[in-house]
Design an enzyme around this catalytic site. Structure first.
Site, short mmCIF file in Angstrom:
data_model
loop_
_atom_site.label_atom_id
_atom_site.label_comp_id
_atom_site.label_asym_id
_atom_site.label_seq_id
_atom_site.Cartn_x
_atom_site.Cartn_y
_atom_site.Cartn_z
CG LEU A 125 8.34 2.23 4.68
CD1 LEU A 125 8.03 0.94 3.92
CD2 LEU A 125 7.06 2.98 4.98
CE LYS A 155 3.13 3.04 3.18
NZ LYS A 155 3.30 3.08 4.64
CD GLU A 185 10.08 1.57 10.43
OE1 GLU A 185 10.01 2.51 9.62
OE2 GLU A 185 10.02 0.38 10.08
NE ARG A 239 6.87 3.99 0.51
CZ ARG A 239 6.57 4.80 1.53
NH1 ARG A 239 7.49 5.10 2.42
NH2 ARG A 239 5.35 5.30 1.66
CE1 TYR A 264 1.10 -0.26 4.37
CE2 TYR A 264 -0.20 1.76 4.47
CZ TYR A 264 0.72 0.90 5.04
OH TYR A 264 1.25 1.18 6.27
NE ARG A 275 -5.31 -20.15 3.59
CZ ARG A 275 -4.13 -20.57 4.02
NH1 ARG A 275 -3.55 -21.62 3.47
NH2 ARG A 275 -3.50 -19.93 5.00
N1 PDD Z 1 3.01 4.87 7.42
N2 PDD Z 1 7.73 3.67 8.83
C1 PDD Z 1 6.60 2.95 8.86
C2 PDD Z 1 6.61 1.63 9.54
C3 PDD Z 1 5.42 3.46 8.26
O1 PDD Z 1 4.29 2.73 8.27
C4 PDD Z 1 5.45 4.73 7.64
C5 PDD Z 1 4.24 5.32 6.96
C6 PDD Z 1 6.66 5.46 7.65
C7 PDD Z 1 6.79 6.82 7.01
O2 PDD Z 1 6.72 6.74 5.60
P1 PDD Z 1 6.15 7.95 4.75
O3 PDD Z 1 6.95 9.14 5.12
O4 PDD Z 1 6.37 7.52 3.36
O5 PDD Z 1 4.71 8.11 5.11
C8 PDD Z 1 7.78 4.89 8.24
C9 PDD Z 1 1.80 5.29 6.74
C10 PDD Z 1 1.63 6.77 6.71
C11 PDD Z 1 0.60 4.59 7.38
O6 PDD Z 1 0.61 3.38 7.36
O7 PDD Z 1 -0.31 5.24 7.85
#
Ligand code: PDD
Length: 284
Positions: free
Chosen positions: A204, A147, A179, A52, A33, A100
């Protein structure tokens, strides 16, 4: 007002949106996503999110469901029909429906779903007062650079944080912060150096992270991309996180230890302001 969402070629009221019970996103979390923020009805760093996305799909041997230009048009149409001035667009792509089996199916058609959330992103009470976080062991899988939609552990960690009355969890592996549950993390050391974890399979590669690090370099601020420990974070001058949903969000407390004077620090506040100004200018 009921939202209009996009499902595999159709724009439909959200209550009528359907996908198969055999969708591999549902059975295997076999999907990826992207979350793109919307300011003044425009998309922030769409090109970065597309880069990405391609990388995530490649790593999982999945194909793009349609062209990048078509994805842009779908994002724009949903923003328009749902009258989103400020908010987010979520785009979910799974490998599609197949009987499946653990192996990837040869010929499934990818499922493509997009939906919007209209909500203030710039005016944020948490960013105003600064977030309070707790550290939680990072028990996610080993390819956090992709992601994927498997967000159960970040969700559990967020619930641990909520249970302790704070805003978020910072995840820890071998004593070092990886993170946040859904953001990249930073500290500012006593000599003013911004430290954020280097890119690897452990985190990520945030699109906001890349943009903020560009600003930091243009401003000739000192920056180090390396792992930092919980102890280093607790004695930091300030801390913050970045994401498409929170932009640059100051952090004022970690595991009950108040950083600095307990108010959002000057580095985080400045970077938040610059990031928002730049995003307003460059959004498409
Ligand atoms: N999350 N690290 C993780 C684990 C994340 O899920 C996200 C983003 C980021 C930051 O990435 P970006 O700057 O590209 O948003 C870092 C999104 C926003 C979410 O799942 O809501």
């Amino acid at each position: 007002m009921e939202r209009t969402v996009y499902v595999n070629g159709d724009y439909v009221p959200e209550r009528e949106a359907k996908i198969s019970v055999f969708d591999r996103g549902f059975l295997f979390a076999d999907g990826v996503y992207e979350v793109t923020s919307v300011l003044n009805g425009k998309l922030v760093d769409f090109a970065g999110h597309m880069r990405r996305l391609r990388r995530s799909l490649d790593e999982l041997q999945m194909r793009m469901p349609c062209s990048e230009e078509e994805l842009l048009q779908i994002h724009r149409k949903l923003v328009e029909v749902n009258a989103v001035a400020e908010g987010l667009v979520y785009m979910q792509i799974t490998r599609g429906a197949a009987d499946r089996d653990f192996t990837y199916p040869e010929s499934a058609t990818p499922t493509l779903v997009l939906f919007t959330q209209a909500r203030p992103v710039i005016a944020s009470p948490v960013a105003e007062r600064g977030a309070r976080v707790v550290t939680v062991e990072d028990l996610r899988w080993g390819r956090r650079d992709i992601k994927t939609v498997q967000l159960l552990y970040p969700s559990m960690a967020k619930m641990i944080a909520k249970g302790q009355g704070v805003d978020d969890a910072w995840l820890v592996q071998d004593g070092k912060i990886t993170e946040g549950t859904s953001n990249n993390t930073y500290i500012v050391t006593a000599d003013g150096t911004i430290v954020t974890r280097d890119l690897s399979h452990d985190i990520l590669p945030g699109i906001t992270r890349a943009a903020v690090l560009n600003c930091v370099r243009e401003l000739q601020m000192k920056v180090e991309e390396r792992a930092f420990s919980v102890e280093e974070a607790l004695s930091a001058r300030e801390a913050f996180s970045t994401s498409a949903t929170g932009f640059v969000c100051p952090v004022v407390e970690i595991d009950g230890t108040v950083l600095g004077d307990g108010k959002p620090g000057p580095v985080a506040r400045r970077l938040r302001q610059i990031y928002i100004e730049e995003s307003l200018k460059s959004a498409i």
